[in-house]
Design an enzyme around this catalytic site. Structure first.
Site, PDB file in Angstrom:
ATOM      1  N   HIS A 120      45.065  45.193  41.434  1.00 56.03           N
ATOM      2  CA  HIS A 120      46.591  44.989  42.169  1.00 56.03           C
ATOM      3  C   HIS A 120      46.889  46.473  42.634  1.00 56.03           C
ATOM      4  O   HIS A 120      46.431  47.598  42.205  1.00 56.03           O
ATOM      5  CB  HIS A 120      47.260  44.634  41.275  1.00 56.03           C
TER       6      HIS A 120
ATOM      7  N   ASP B 295      46.797  35.635  39.935  1.00 54.59           N
ATOM      8  CA  ASP B 295      46.116  34.791  40.269  1.00 54.59           C
ATOM      9  C   ASP B 295      45.033  34.233  39.073  1.00 54.59           C
ATOM     10  O   ASP B 295      44.144  33.375  39.489  1.00 54.59           O
ATOM     11  CB  ASP B 295      45.108  35.127  41.802  1.00 54.59           C
TER      12      ASP B 295
HETATM   13  C1  LIG Z   1      48.850  37.678  44.723  1.00 57.04           C
HETATM   14  C2  LIG Z   1      48.214  38.833  44.994  1.00 57.04           C
HETATM   15  O1  LIG Z   1      47.733  39.130  45.922  1.00 57.04           O
HETATM   16  S1  LIG Z   1      47.407  39.803  43.478  1.00 57.04           S
HETATM   17  C3  LIG Z   1      45.638  40.264  44.416  1.00 57.04           C
HETATM   18  C4  LIG Z   1      44.830  39.268  44.388  1.00 57.04           C
HETATM   19  N1  LIG Z   1      43.412  39.552  44.938  1.00 57.04           N
HETATM   20  C5  LIG Z   1      42.622  39.486  44.233  1.00 57.04           C
HETATM   21  O2  LIG Z   1      42.498  39.224  42.803  1.00 57.04           O
HETATM   22  C6  LIG Z   1      40.975  39.897  44.622  1.00 57.04           C
HETATM   23  C7  LIG Z   1      40.384  41.195  43.625  1.00 57.04           C
HETATM   24  N2  LIG Z   1      40.932  42.275  43.758  1.00 57.04           N
HETATM   25  C8  LIG Z   1      41.041  43.157  44.865  1.00 57.04           C
HETATM   26  O3  LIG Z   1      40.462  42.864  45.708  1.00 57.04           O
HETATM   27  C9  LIG Z   1      41.899  44.328  44.885  1.00 57.04           C
HETATM   28  O4  LIG Z   1      41.982  44.764  43.610  1.00 57.04           O
HETATM   29  C10 LIG Z   1      43.346  44.501  45.630  1.00 57.04           C
HETATM   30  C11 LIG Z   1      43.070  43.804  46.823  1.00 57.04           C
HETATM   31  C12 LIG Z   1      44.043  43.312  45.098  1.00 57.04           C
HETATM   32  C13 LIG Z   1      43.831  45.578  45.541  1.00 57.04           C
HETATM   33  O5  LIG Z   1      42.999  46.462  46.297  1.00 57.04           O
HETATM   34  P1  LIG Z   1      43.355  48.024  46.498  1.00 57.04           P
HETATM   35  O6  LIG Z   1      44.634  48.389  45.992  1.00 57.04           O
HETATM   36  O7  LIG Z   1      42.911  48.561  47.942  1.00 57.04           O
HETATM   37  O8  LIG Z   1      42.105  48.908  45.589  1.00 57.04           O
HETATM   38  P2  LIG Z   1      40.802  49.270  46.034  1.00 57.04           P
HETATM   39  O9  LIG Z   1      40.110  48.124  46.513  1.00 57.04           O
HETATM   40  O10 LIG Z   1      40.949  50.485  46.599  1.00 57.04           O
HETATM   41  O11 LIG Z   1      40.216  49.417  44.434  1.00 57.04           O
HETATM   42  C14 LIG Z   1      40.200  50.533  43.767  1.00 57.04           C
HETATM   43  C15 LIG Z   1      38.833  50.761  43.089  1.00 57.04           C
HETATM   44  O12 LIG Z   1      38.783  49.401  42.067  1.00 57.04           O
HETATM   45  C16 LIG Z   1      37.760  48.584  42.438  1.00 57.04           C
HETATM   46  N3  LIG Z   1      38.173  47.343  41.999  1.00 57.04           N
HETATM   47  C17 LIG Z   1      39.487  46.985  42.689  1.00 57.04           C
HETATM   48  N4  LIG Z   1      39.477  45.424  42.354  1.00 57.04           N
HETATM   49  C18 LIG Z   1      38.359  44.969  41.843  1.00 57.04           C
HETATM   50  C19 LIG Z   1      37.995  43.969  41.309  1.00 57.04           C
HETATM   51  N5  LIG Z   1      38.963  42.907  41.286  1.00 57.04           N
HETATM   52  N6  LIG Z   1      36.533  43.721  41.161  1.00 57.04           N
HETATM   53  C20 LIG Z   1      35.750  44.807  40.876  1.00 57.04           C
HETATM   54  N7  LIG Z   1      36.108  46.312  41.371  1.00 57.04           N
HETATM   55  C21 LIG Z   1      37.660  46.341  41.813  1.00 57.04           C
HETATM   56  C22 LIG Z   1      37.432  48.876  43.780  1.00 57.04           C
HETATM   57  O13 LIG Z   1      35.957  48.562  44.208  1.00 57.04           O
HETATM   58  C23 LIG Z   1      37.593  50.346  43.636  1.00 57.04           C
HETATM   59  O14 LIG Z   1      36.702  50.997  43.256  1.00 57.04           O
HETATM   60  P3  LIG Z   1      36.084  52.651  43.652  1.00 57.04           P
HETATM   61  O15 LIG Z   1      37.191  53.436  43.232  1.00 57.04           O
HETATM   62  O16 LIG Z   1      34.869  52.552  42.910  1.00 57.04           O
HETATM   63  O17 LIG Z   1      35.728  52.415  45.049  1.00 57.04           O
HETATM   64  O1  LIG Z   2      52.233  42.503  45.535  1.00 55.71           O
HETATM   65  C1  LIG Z   2      51.030  42.281  46.017  1.00 55.71           C
HETATM   66  O2  LIG Z   2      50.587  43.171  46.775  1.00 55.71           O
HETATM   67  C2  LIG Z   2      50.381  41.036  45.785  1.00 55.71           C
HETATM   68  C3  LIG Z   2      50.943  40.209  44.637  1.00 55.71           C
HETATM   69  O3  LIG Z   2      50.600  40.265  43.629  1.00 55.71           O
HETATM   70  C4  LIG Z   2      51.854  39.084  45.295  1.00 55.71           C
HETATM   71  O4  LIG Z   2      52.017  38.893  46.656  1.00 55.71           O
HETATM   72  O5  LIG Z   2      52.364  38.454  44.425  1.00 55.71           O
END
Ligand SMILES: CC(=O)SCCNC(=O)CCNC(=O)[C@H](O)C(C)(C)COP(=O)(O)OP(=O)(O)OC[C@H]1O[C@@H](n2cnc3c(N)ncnc32)[C@H](O)[C@@H]1OP(=O)(O)O
Ligand SMILES: O=C([O-])CC(=O)C(=O)O
Length: 435
Positions: free
Chosen positions: A313, A370
């Site tokens: 997140h 999620d």
């Molecule tokens: C309701 C919502 O929207 S909640 C989020 C729902 N989305 C997901 O579950 C999808 C999976 N999660 C992700 O893609 C990300 O964690 C996000 C999009 C939610 C957040 O992204 P950001 O804040 O940009 O984090 P970022 O992508 O820079 O991740 C930081 C590090 O953790 C890693 N990482 C983050 N999430 C994950 C994951 N789910 N699985 C594996 N590695 C991950 C990245 O690869 C990165 O690694 P690095 O430092 O070696 O490059």
């Molecule tokens: O806050 C965020 O970036 C994503 C999230 O968890 C939501 O929208 O519920």
């Protein structure tokens, strides 16, 4: 300074409509992470580069408070745990939109106002005939919400309070009807009229699952479980879809089309679409023999397209408090609804493996909202394509509250980020015959 036309331009071939097309390849500019930011700042003067807005506050807001390190979430000051325990979705919607919990009288009036707007215009109802049977319900939802602005033209002016009020109530009342119809469409089943003697959640469930399964008995446990999930999704400050709603609204676009834009943002698998992706991921692990270790290895190796969906997140660097509530209640909800314990067990094992692995510990990656919700939606009888639609139903009051806060805030300006240009310098046009 002018650049001379490139003598040789790199090209690539793509298949298009049965033919091979050769097209110029846009030279990759250095990715933002490769740029020397301090140099850019000094050369571009005013512009601060912040890809993904990780550190940019776009607004002030009094609606939702998150402490991502401590795993705290509050709507208008009330802890999510207390609202989940004691409130209802429509009460929480009132709280988010108007800033205070309603009195009993205000709540009755609110629920009754919403119940009188559930019907869709007959022509809008026919709209659903135009989509292919296998259409994903999310774009169907956003298209229908956008179309509300063509049917209800007396509630489009962002600066007339009565019109904003009417579009607020219409959206809250009609989105469950539209969501149920988008489900019926994919099932190839007839669309049911709403029954306004029922509550919002009951009505939605009946429109989703009623006839041909008549008489449809509305299971109170199902209603309670869905109401809880809607509360948990109701707002989350400046997430991607809410920022989209605000950005579109900042151009003075009406509430309907602003919310439609938010629905499209939510569809993405990195945001709300992750709930659908989690179930696909769990199903894939189960079908390949339940080998969690191999899956986690592939995630850590950053195999293209392999992520631990439902984990990580932007703001929470601790357990997402909503995921904690869903996990706590999943066992009893699944027992009540007769859900898939095997997948729940797999999800719990996956979480345990991840949370004891340095890769996830160092990056502070925890389950987000999620991760467990899809298992409950599945137990409720929804196909996985409907999961993000259910998220949208929950998020609607948050989008509305944030749009209204934005439109009433004298500090609001049209949203318009700047960029750091990395393309060509000026170059002279070359006639087509000379290229
Ligand atoms: C309701 C919502 O929207 S909640 C989020 C729902 N989305 C997901 O579950 C999808 C999976 N999660 C992700 O893609 C990300 O964690 C996000 C999009 C939610 C957040 O992204 P950001 O804040 O940009 O984090 P970022 O992508 O820079 O991740 C930081 C590090 O953790 C890693 N990482 C983050 N999430 C994950 C994951 N789910 N699985 C594996 N590695 C991950 C990245 O690869 C990165 O690694 P690095 O430092 O070696 O490059
Ligand atoms: O806050 C965020 O970036 C994503 C999230 O968890 C939501 O929208 O519920």
């Amino acid at each position: 300074m002018s650049e001379s036309p490139a003598a040789t331009r790199p090209t690539g071939t793509i298949s298009y409509d049965g033919s091979q097309l050769e097209l110029p390849v846009v030279p990759a500019t250095e990715g933002a992470s490769g740029l020397n930011i301090s140099k850019l700042l000094s050369t571009t003067g005013m512009v601060t580069l912040d890809p993904g807005y990780t550190n940019t506050g776009s607004t002030t807001s009094a609606i939702t408070y998150i402490d991502g390190d401590a795993g705290i979430l509050r709507y208008r000051g009330y802890p999510i745990e207390q609202l989940a325990e004691s409130s209802s979705f429509l009460e929480v919607s009132y709280l988010l939109i108007y800033g205070e919990l309603p009195t009993a009288e205000q709540l009755d009036a609110w629920v009754s106002r919403i119940s009188r707007h559930t019907l869709l215009h007959e022509d809008l109802k026919r709209f659903f005939d135009g989509f292919p049977r296998d259409a994903h319900p999310m774009p169907v939802l956003s298209s229908a919400v956008s179309a509300l602005s063509t049917f209800y033209q007396d509630s489009l002016d962002p600066f007339v309070a009565e019109q904003v009020e009417l579009s607020t109530v219409r959206l809250l009342a009609k989105l469950p009807t539209i969501a149920a119809y988008s489900h019926r469409k994919t099932m190839g089943q007839p669309l049911l009229y709403p029954d306004n003697s029922l509550g919002l959640v009951e009505n939605f469930l009946r429109m989703s699952f009623g006839f041909p399964v008549e008489p449809y008995e509305i299971d109170p446990k199902l209603v309670k479980a869905l109401d809880l999930l809607l509360i948990l999704h109701a707002d989350h400050e400046q997430n991607c879809s809410t920022s989209t709603v605000r950005l579109v609204g900042s151009a003075h676009a009406n509430l309907f089309v602003s919310v439609a834009a938010g629905i499209n943002a939510l569809f993405g698998p990195l945001h709300g679409g992750a709930n659908e992706a989690v179930l696909q991921m769990l199903g894939g692990i189960r079908d390949s023999g339940g080998d969690i270790a191999t899956f986690v290895r592939r995630v850590k190796d950053k195999e293209p397209g392999v992520k631990l969906m439902g984990f990580g997140h932007r703001v929470y660097k601790n357990y997402d408090p909503r995921a904690a509530i869903v996990k706590r209640t999943a066992d009893s909800i699944l027992a009540d609804l007769g859900g898939d314990d095997q997948l729940l067990d797999l999800a719990k094992q996956l979480e345990e493996v991840a949370l004891s692995d340095d890769y996830f510990i160092e990056r502070k990656l925890y389950p987000n909202v999620d991760f467990y919700t899809g298992l409950i939606y599945k137990a409720m009888g929804f196909p996985s394509r409907m999961f993000t639609v259910l998220f949208a139903l929950g998020r609607l009051p948050g989008w509305i509250a944030q749009w209204r806060e934005m439109i009433n805030d004298p500090a609001t300006k049209i949203g318009r980020p700047r960029q750091v240009y990395t393309g060509h310098g000026e170059r002279a046009f070359v006639p087509v015959g000379e290229r």
